[in-house]
Design a protein around this motif. Sequence first.
Motif, PDB file in Angstrom:
ATOM      1  N   LEU A 255       0.724  -1.238  -0.107  1.00  0.00           N
ATOM      2  CA  LEU A 255       0.109  -0.038   0.004  1.00  0.00           C
ATOM      3  C   LEU A 255       0.806   1.520   0.034  1.00  0.00           C
ATOM      4  CD1 LEU A 255      -2.840  -0.890   2.548  1.00  0.00           C
ATOM      5  CD2 LEU A 255      -2.962  -0.577  -0.029  1.00  0.00           C
ATOM      6  N   ALA A 256       2.037   1.184   0.622  1.00  0.00           N
ATOM      7  CA  ALA A 256       2.832   2.362   0.487  1.00  0.00           C
ATOM      8  C   ALA A 256       3.427   2.748  -0.880  1.00  0.00           C
ATOM      9  CB  ALA A 256       4.190   2.252   1.314  1.00  0.00           C
ATOM     10  N   HIS A 257       3.801   1.674  -1.721  1.00  0.00           N
ATOM     11  CA  HIS A 257       3.906   1.926  -3.021  1.00  0.00           C
ATOM     12  C   HIS A 257       3.041   2.348  -3.805  1.00  0.00           C
ATOM     13  CE1 HIS A 257       7.975  -0.747  -2.529  1.00  0.00           C
ATOM     14  NE2 HIS A 257       7.806   0.139  -1.712  1.00  0.00           N
ATOM     15  N   TYR A 258       1.753   1.665  -3.519  1.00  0.00           N
ATOM     16  CA  TYR A 258       0.627   2.329  -4.142  1.00  0.00           C
ATOM     17  C   TYR A 258       0.019   3.555  -4.176  1.00  0.00           C
ATOM     18  CZ  TYR A 258      -4.337   1.381  -5.938  1.00  0.00           C
ATOM     19  OH  TYR A 258      -5.464   1.753  -6.800  1.00  0.00           O
TER      20      TYR A 258
ATOM     21  N   VAL B  48      -8.730   2.300  -6.077  1.00  0.00           N
ATOM     22  CA  VAL B  48      -9.466   1.305  -5.941  1.00  0.00           C
ATOM     23  C   VAL B  48      -8.508  -0.124  -5.233  1.00  0.00           C
ATOM     24  CG1 VAL B  48     -10.702  -0.976  -7.101  1.00  0.00           C
ATOM     25  CG2 VAL B  48     -11.127   1.548  -7.830  1.00  0.00           C
ATOM     26  N   ILE B  49      -9.271  -0.701  -4.243  1.00  0.00           N
ATOM     27  CA  ILE B  49      -8.442  -1.984  -3.504  1.00  0.00           C
ATOM     28  C   ILE B  49      -9.561  -2.838  -3.630  1.00  0.00           C
ATOM     29  CG2 ILE B  49      -7.502  -2.744  -1.458  1.00  0.00           C
ATOM     30  CD1 ILE B  49      -6.435  -0.101  -0.970  1.00  0.00           C
ATOM     31  N   CYS B  50      -8.884  -4.079  -4.185  1.00  0.00           N
ATOM     32  CA  CYS B  50      -9.877  -5.354  -4.016  1.00  0.00           C
ATOM     33  C   CYS B  50      -9.391  -6.195  -2.688  1.00  0.00           C
ATOM     34  CB  CYS B  50     -10.023  -6.100  -5.379  1.00  0.00           C
ATOM     35  SG  CYS B  50     -10.944  -5.153  -6.645  1.00  0.00           S
ATOM     36  N   ASN B  51      -9.986  -6.640  -1.853  1.00  0.00           N
ATOM     37  CA  ASN B  51      -9.539  -7.204  -0.592  1.00  0.00           C
ATOM     38  C   ASN B  51     -10.645  -8.266  -0.330  1.00  0.00           C
ATOM     39  OD1 ASN B  51      -7.799  -7.645   1.168  1.00  0.00           O
ATOM     40  ND2 ASN B  51      -9.016  -6.314   2.921  1.00  0.00           N
TER      41      ASN B  51
ATOM     42  N   GLN C 165      -6.639  -2.790   9.543  1.00  0.00           N
ATOM     43  CA  GLN C 165      -5.861  -1.631   9.878  1.00  0.00           C
ATOM     44  C   GLN C 165      -5.013  -0.999   8.703  1.00  0.00           C
ATOM     45  OE1 GLN C 165      -3.117  -2.060  13.263  1.00  0.00           O
ATOM     46  NE2 GLN C 165      -2.324   0.085  13.305  1.00  0.00           N
ATOM     47  N   SER C 166      -4.521  -1.582   7.928  1.00  0.00           N
ATOM     48  CA  SER C 166      -3.630  -1.080   6.684  1.00  0.00           C
ATOM     49  C   SER C 166      -4.741  -0.579   5.730  1.00  0.00           C
ATOM     50  CB  SER C 166      -2.941  -2.053   6.113  1.00  0.00           C
ATOM     51  OG  SER C 166      -3.524  -3.223   5.694  1.00  0.00           O
TER      52      SER C 166
ATOM     53  N   PRO D 125       2.327   3.813   7.082  1.00  0.00           N
ATOM     54  CA  PRO D 125       3.596   2.924   7.907  1.00  0.00           C
ATOM     55  C   PRO D 125       3.821   1.702   6.894  1.00  0.00           C
ATOM     56  CG  PRO D 125       1.598   2.781   9.004  1.00  0.00           C
ATOM     57  CD  PRO D 125       1.210   3.786   7.873  1.00  0.00           C
ATOM     58  N   ALA D 126       4.862   0.973   7.201  1.00  0.00           N
ATOM     59  CA  ALA D 126       4.991  -0.294   6.621  1.00  0.00           C
ATOM     60  C   ALA D 126       3.840  -1.319   6.982  1.00  0.00           C
ATOM     61  CB  ALA D 126       6.222  -0.879   7.285  1.00  0.00           C
ATOM     62  N   GLN D 127       3.457  -2.246   6.083  1.00  0.00           N
ATOM     63  CA  GLN D 127       2.723  -2.901   5.876  1.00  0.00           C
ATOM     64  C   GLN D 127       3.140  -4.105   7.183  1.00  0.00           C
ATOM     65  OE1 GLN D 127      -0.027  -2.527   4.523  1.00  0.00           O
ATOM     66  NE2 GLN D 127       1.091  -0.732   3.506  1.00  0.00           N
TER      67      GLN D 127
END
Length: 607
Positions: A142-145, A158-161, A173-174, A488-490
């Motif tokens: 997510l940080a790179h995204y 958009v995020i598919c989870n 949380q992330s 933050p880091a994942q």
Amino acid sequence: MPDNVTSLFRGTAAHSPSMAALRRGSDGAGPVDFCIPCNPYFPTPEMFEDMAVRLRDIITYYPSSADTITAELCQLLQLPPQCVAMGNGSTELITWIDHLLVRESLAVPVPTFGRWTDQPMETGKRVDMFPLQEANGFALDLAHYGEFIRKRGTRVAVICNPNNPDGGFLSRQSVVQFMDAMADLDLVVIDESFLEFADAEAEPSVVQEAMLRPNVIVLRSLGKNFGLHGIRFGYLVANPALAGKVRSMLPKWNLNSFAEHVVFMLKEHGTEYARSLLQVRRDRLEMASQLAGLPGLTVYPSQGNFLFVRLPLGAEGTVVRDRLLTEHRVLVRECGNKIGSSSRFVRLVVRPEPDVRRLVTGLEHVLYETRKKTAVPELSAGNGYSSGTPAVDRLINETNGAGMRLPAQAIAAAPSPGLPTAPAAGTGMPLPAAAAPAGGGMPVPAAAQAGPMAPAPAAAAVPQQQQLPPAQPLPPAPQQIPAAARIPAQPQPLAPQPVVPQQFPAQPQMPQVPQPMAPAAMAPAAPMAPAAMAPAPMAPAAMAPAAMGPTPPGVPARGGLTAAQVRGMTAPGTPAPAPPAGLTPAPATGWPSAQSWPNAAGMGQPV
């Protein structure tokens, strides 16, 4: 069934023919379905009997209004009706989200559900595709995204989870922290269509947090987890203003009588539903175990009700799919027409153990027993990307990263210096070059690490708007892009260790496969001069500078972004953009979960 079964797949706008089409072409008995991600344990036989008894009334009379059906669903989910909009399948809701809330650009990781890439391009939006790296097990960082979104100036994320087709999972949380970091965007969509099959967290959904935020929509599917794709019903959750805007555009009777009947009978079958989800999760582990025992097969960790599988080297997915269907009556999802994937990958839906034995037997026969007859040829003839929509296909094939149409001679010309050569026909959309995963990551067979189709990271091109000045050298090694200060880091669930490949005996070595090169062997004997690595043949005047930068907010989009251009933008060696000042992620907070079944996350009381 036709002698040339491939014609069934070419003759449909969807990725696979419908079950009705397959039954019309045979003796009326459909194949074992490992293609459509459906819950095989729900509804129960008693529920089907109840629907059969009431069939005449269900199909004769009008359903109640969508508001009535939505109110009943919200009572079960313990959600406020003003925050919910029900649609005739999640695809209808995606269509309205695009028409009403996507102004000019949308970012989405690929590979993913095709409507998130195709739908916005059909309406002329710019689609910024962030490639998930195979070397990292297709895990989304997510940080790179977030850095990618800032670099492109995208207005909707958009995020598919879990993600479809790989089943990658993000902790709640992330996701909440990402939502808060993107609070200045027009919209953030969290597609939770498969989340009820996840067991990495007790309460993984962010629906409660979405209702508190002005620019977040959570999309949920009902057909997948309830095992009723044919009914076509789903819903979204957002703050009342967003949900009301979508709800106001939907027809009064957009939900059919079957959907109404199922929604109103759910309150009597909560225990059976919860048990069905538990059984699917158990089946997923058992199915992954059996598939991982096949030589050369790679099974990726999944939190969905499906498994993403890479076929052995030399296996052509369309041939495997066709032979499984014609010889073993097994239908699988070949992923060569998914952007960011290729025909070496198939998605296999989790099914009961007897069906899995049939699948494994079929794969053993197709992949290994008849290899001497060239039953599964090398990657030489297959299909490229096809969305089923001609306008989208033209946009993918005829535009560059800024959406500008290329001259016909430029499309047919050789690739620009630094861009990896296009793969042989049959491999679908090429996968991006990936940096080696930190800490081990997902194991990749030797052929994928050292073969000729995996060029060294130093050869990847940097697009025009991100190129370094000629006098400045590229970084010497493919370092990870620093995480943004606001994200933050994942946590550990974001980079799942490959539990399946590591639990079982090592795969036998395939013949004539080159071994991975040591890091020292992969480095050039002498460092290249900066001028030699810059794409000199590309004249600056060849592209309009105004069209290459991020599209400013409010400016009409010019077209779609191809996966090839995205590969260049995110290639190793690309300098990391400075983290933008501003938003600090808020901790994951939300309302207490409801204590009755089913709650918004699909997780009920223990059974």
